[in-house]
Design an enzyme around this catalytic site. Structure first.
Site, PDB file in Angstrom:
ATOM      1  N   GLY A  12       0.825  -1.210   0.000  1.00  0.00           N
ATOM      2  CA  GLY A  12       0.000   0.000   0.000  1.00  0.00           C
ATOM      3  C   GLY A  12       0.857   1.255   0.000  1.00  0.00           C
ATOM      4  O   GLY A  12       1.928   1.272   0.603  1.00  0.00           O
ATOM      5  N   GLY A 115       7.083  -2.595   3.243  1.00  0.00           N
ATOM      6  CA  GLY A 115       6.989  -3.035   4.634  1.00  0.00           C
ATOM      7  C   GLY A 115       7.571  -4.422   4.796  1.00  0.00           C
ATOM      8  O   GLY A 115       8.438  -4.864   4.019  1.00  0.00           O
ATOM      9  N   ASP A 116       7.026  -5.075   5.784  1.00  0.00           N
ATOM     10  CA  ASP A 116       7.495  -6.381   6.213  1.00  0.00           C
ATOM     11  C   ASP A 116       7.574  -7.435   5.088  1.00  0.00           C
ATOM     12  O   ASP A 116       8.619  -8.052   4.865  1.00  0.00           O
ATOM     13  CB  ASP A 116       6.465  -6.779   7.281  1.00  0.00           C
ATOM     14  CG  ASP A 116       6.733  -8.077   7.921  1.00  0.00           C
ATOM     15  OD1 ASP A 116       7.738  -8.161   8.622  1.00  0.00           O
ATOM     16  OD2 ASP A 116       5.923  -9.003   7.734  1.00  0.00           O
ATOM     17  N   THR A 138       5.644   2.315   5.432  1.00  0.00           N
ATOM     18  CA  THR A 138       4.264   1.944   5.759  1.00  0.00           C
ATOM     19  C   THR A 138       3.690   2.952   6.750  1.00  0.00           C
ATOM     20  O   THR A 138       4.386   3.403   7.678  1.00  0.00           O
ATOM     21  CB  THR A 138       4.110   0.532   6.361  1.00  0.00           C
ATOM     22  OG1 THR A 138       2.773   0.397   6.865  1.00  0.00           O
ATOM     23  CG2 THR A 138       5.065   0.220   7.497  1.00  0.00           C
ATOM     24  N   ASP A 140       1.674   2.088   8.857  1.00  0.00           N
ATOM     25  CA  ASP A 140       1.394   1.310  10.075  1.00  0.00           C
ATOM     26  C   ASP A 140       2.514   1.379  11.119  1.00  0.00           C
ATOM     27  O   ASP A 140       2.298   1.024  12.270  1.00  0.00           O
ATOM     28  CB  ASP A 140       1.164  -0.168   9.731  1.00  0.00           C
ATOM     29  CG  ASP A 140       0.052  -0.364   8.712  1.00  0.00           C
ATOM     30  OD1 ASP A 140      -0.772   0.547   8.544  1.00  0.00           O
ATOM     31  OD2 ASP A 140       0.018  -1.439   8.082  1.00  0.00           O
ATOM     32  N   ARG A 175     -22.719  13.275  21.752  1.00  0.00           N
ATOM     33  CA  ARG A 175     -22.620  11.935  21.181  1.00  0.00           C
ATOM     34  C   ARG A 175     -21.277  11.292  21.512  1.00  0.00           C
ATOM     35  O   ARG A 175     -20.318  11.974  21.872  1.00  0.00           O
ATOM     36  CB  ARG A 175     -22.698  12.019  19.654  1.00  0.00           C
ATOM     37  CG  ARG A 175     -24.094  12.208  19.143  1.00  0.00           C
ATOM     38  CD  ARG A 175     -24.069  12.422  17.647  1.00  0.00           C
ATOM     39  NE  ARG A 175     -25.398  12.266  17.083  1.00  0.00           N
ATOM     40  CZ  ARG A 175     -25.698  12.535  15.830  1.00  0.00           C
ATOM     41  NH1 ARG A 175     -24.783  12.984  14.994  1.00  0.00           N
ATOM     42  NH2 ARG A 175     -26.926  12.345  15.387  1.00  0.00           N
ATOM     43  N   ARG A 184      -3.265  -2.193  10.731  1.00  0.00           N
ATOM     44  CA  ARG A 184      -3.208  -3.673  10.770  1.00  0.00           C
ATOM     45  C   ARG A 184      -3.125  -4.196  12.187  1.00  0.00           C
ATOM     46  O   ARG A 184      -3.941  -3.821  13.005  1.00  0.00           O
ATOM     47  CB  ARG A 184      -2.038  -4.200   9.938  1.00  0.00           C
ATOM     48  CG  ARG A 184      -2.228  -4.011   8.489  1.00  0.00           C
ATOM     49  CD  ARG A 184      -1.787  -5.203   7.684  1.00  0.00           C
ATOM     50  NE  ARG A 184      -2.737  -5.325   6.593  1.00  0.00           N
ATOM     51  CZ  ARG A 184      -3.610  -6.274   6.471  1.00  0.00           C
ATOM     52  NH1 ARG A 184      -3.660  -7.242   7.353  1.00  0.00           N
ATOM     53  NH2 ARG A 184      -4.446  -6.283   5.473  1.00  0.00           N
ATOM     54  N   GLN A 289      -5.807   8.215   5.178  1.00  0.00           N
ATOM     55  CA  GLN A 289      -4.553   8.168   5.950  1.00  0.00           C
ATOM     56  C   GLN A 289      -3.336   7.911   5.069  1.00  0.00           C
ATOM     57  O   GLN A 289      -2.210   8.133   5.468  1.00  0.00           O
ATOM     58  CB  GLN A 289      -4.641   7.048   7.007  1.00  0.00           C
ATOM     59  CG  GLN A 289      -5.647   7.337   8.083  1.00  0.00           C
ATOM     60  CD  GLN A 289      -6.132   6.071   8.783  1.00  0.00           C
ATOM     61  OE1 GLN A 289      -5.644   5.714   9.836  1.00  0.00           O
ATOM     62  NE2 GLN A 289      -7.110   5.379   8.208  1.00  0.00           N
ATOM     63  N   ARG A 290      -3.581   7.354   3.894  1.00  0.00           N
ATOM     64  CA  ARG A 290      -2.460   6.984   3.009  1.00  0.00           C
ATOM     65  C   ARG A 290      -2.226   7.964   1.874  1.00  0.00           C
ATOM     66  O   ARG A 290      -1.109   8.069   1.366  1.00  0.00           O
ATOM     67  CB  ARG A 290      -2.761   5.614   2.390  1.00  0.00           C
ATOM     68  CG  ARG A 290      -2.212   4.510   3.186  1.00  0.00           C
ATOM     69  CD  ARG A 290      -2.659   3.149   2.800  1.00  0.00           C
ATOM     70  NE  ARG A 290      -2.810   2.845   1.407  1.00  0.00           N
ATOM     71  CZ  ARG A 290      -3.148   1.644   0.964  1.00  0.00           C
ATOM     72  NH1 ARG A 290      -3.344   0.657   1.826  1.00  0.00           N
ATOM     73  NH2 ARG A 290      -3.288   1.407  -0.301  1.00  0.00           N
TER      74      ARG A 290
HETATM   75  O1  F6P Z   1      -0.383  -1.495   5.418  1.00  0.00           O
HETATM   76  C1  F6P Z   1      -0.994  -0.309   5.076  1.00  0.00           C
HETATM   77  C2  F6P Z   1      -2.489  -0.467   5.080  1.00  0.00           C
HETATM   78  O2  F6P Z   1      -3.054   0.774   4.740  1.00  0.00           O
HETATM   79  C3  F6P Z   1      -3.076  -1.001   6.389  1.00  0.00           C
HETATM   80  O3  F6P Z   1      -3.135  -0.019   7.379  1.00  0.00           O
HETATM   81  C4  F6P Z   1      -4.399  -1.521   5.902  1.00  0.00           C
HETATM   82  O4  F6P Z   1      -4.880  -2.557   6.728  1.00  0.00           O
HETATM   83  C5  F6P Z   1      -4.068  -2.070   4.556  1.00  0.00           C
HETATM   84  O5  F6P Z   1      -2.903  -1.408   4.119  1.00  0.00           O
HETATM   85  C6  F6P Z   1      -5.142  -1.895   3.526  1.00  0.00           C
HETATM   86  O6  F6P Z   1      -4.740  -2.589   2.409  1.00  0.00           O
HETATM   87  P1  F6P Z   1      -5.407  -2.498   0.975  1.00  0.00           P
HETATM   88  O7  F6P Z   1      -4.751  -1.361   0.264  1.00  0.00           O
HETATM   89  O8  F6P Z   1      -5.061  -3.778   0.302  1.00  0.00           O
HETATM   90  O9  F6P Z   1      -6.865  -2.309   1.161  1.00  0.00           O
END
Ligand code: F6P
Length: 378
Positions: A12, A115-116, A138, A140, A175, A184, A289-290
């Site tokens: 990702g 990443g990993d 990443t 994460d 609320r 993850r 977030q990405r």
């Molecule tokens: O590892 C980055 C991440 O954005 C995680 O936080 C999330 O669980 C995952 O990738 C989502 O993956 P995809 O892009 O396959 O939906």
């Protein structure tokens, strides 16, 4: 003598990818080395599909841009790659084709941004005689052996901004506002954004939560005259005795994480509404977030990682990952990152032989969160 280097991205996207590409290319050009980018990560390496990354045209003006100019492969494991043969899905080891391509192209070093599981493939290529240098990417922040991965800081800023916005609407309408964030199996984004965003509750995968404790916290706030609460939930959070919530299974190679997490925020919101009598709403922050502009911190970190990676190549230090150790730029062997040399407290993350850096319960962040009264669900 290095002549040509290649860059490949897998997994990702994370804010700062272009800054790494730019830093590697700039450092390479200053040393008269040609830089190439494989299109769509491992898929491009398999097809030998690449572009020349030149500083004047291609990598100029990309520092602040989100995404990655050369794309990325998702869930691609060339050591166990899905192919269709006679109408049937079969998994094959196609790594030899990649090795051949790299040799034919004359790539003296391959930079693997990921990443990993990406670094695991990088380690496996190193065992087949390829010079590789990894860069920890990443949002994460779960790569072993480094203080921090690039992309994480931006993700925390986005989540913090979301919490600020949820706070005002929570307060206005009395609320409970729940925010489900990514990460993850690691709770780094949750924990840091909860502290930065003034959340009342933070539920992490590392601490299976007890709903009674969360309800107690919210009721204590009500007694104190606060009729609203803000709760951050990791996508990987789960209740004591319960299980992680899975949204879907993704297509892809074997030996990589193919589970799509999601739904934990809705579960928490529904349960809280039932048990507190307050209206509770969940917001799943997702890919916000990405995507988009990397923070200044991530631009700097990515640039440091990229320049360091190229420096290591120039020094002939291969099969390593660039890392930040106690705040200092450094490198560690890929074997230490993804091999059996597990860090204390690391957990299996779904990939074979993988290390994963999760939040340890004695981390300063956990202590800080508890000190200021954030409920961690235990
Ligand atoms: O590892 C980055 C991440 O954005 C995680 O936080 C999330 O669980 C995952 O990738 C989502 O993956 P995809 O892009 O396959 O939906």
């Amino acid at each position: 003598m290095l002549k040509k280097v290649g860059i490949l991205i897998n997994g990702g996207d994370a804010p700062g990818l272009n800054a790494v590409i730019r830093a590697i290319t700039r450092t390479a050009e200053r040393n008269n080395i040609e830089c190439y980018g494989f299109i769509d990560g491992f898929n491009g390496l398999l097809k030998n599909h690449y572009v020349r990354l030149d500083n004047q045209m291609i990598t100029s003006g990309i520092l602040h841009k989100g995404g990655a100019i050369i794309g990325s492969s998702l869930n691609a494991n060339v050591f166990n790659y899905k192919v269709i043969e006679d109408g049937k899905e079969v998994y094959k080891d196609l790594s030899e084709k990649c090795v051949q391509n790299l040799k034919e192209d004359g790539i003296d070093c391959l930079f693997t941004l990921g990443g990993d599981s990406t670094q695991k493939s990088a380690r496996d290529f190193s065992l087949r005689g390829i010079n590789v240098i990894g860069v920890p990417k990443t949002i994460d922040n779960d790569v072993a052996c480094t203080d921090v991965t690039f992309g994480f800081n931006t993700a925390v800023s986005v989540a913090t901004d979301a919490l600020d916005r949820l706070h005002t609407t929570a307060e206005t309408h009395n609320r409970i506002m729940v925010l489900e964030v990514m990460g993850r199996y690691a709770g780094w984004i949750t924990l840091e954004s909860a502290i930065a965003g003034g959340a009342d509750v933070a539920l992490l995968p590392e601490i299976p939560y007890d709903m009674d404790k969360v309800v107690e916290k919210i009721q204590a706030r009500q007694k104190a005259g606060k009729n609203f609460s803000v709760v951050v939930v990791s996508e990987g959070a789960f209740p004591k005795g319960g299980s992680i919530s899975i949204k879907d299974t993704r297509e892809g190679g074997k030996g990589v994480i193919n589970i799509q997490l999601g739904g934990s925020g809705d579960i928490v919101a529904k349960e809280l509404e039932k048990r507190t009598g307050l209206v509770a709403r969940n917001t799943t922050l997702g890919y916000m977030q990405r995507g988009g502009t990397p923070s200044a911190t991530d631009r700097i970190l990515s640039t440091k990682y990229g320049a360091k990676a190229m420096e290591l190549a120039l020094e002939g230090k291969f099969n390593v990952l660039t890392v930040l150790k106690n705040g200092k730029l450094d490198y560690v062997s890929l074997e230490d990152v993804v091999g059996n040399n597990k860090e204390i407290g690391a957990v299996e993350g779904g990939t074979e032989d993988s290390n994963m850096k999760v939040v340890k319960l004695d981390d300063d962040l956990i202590k800080t969160a508890r000190d200021i009264g954030i409920c961690l669900g235990d």
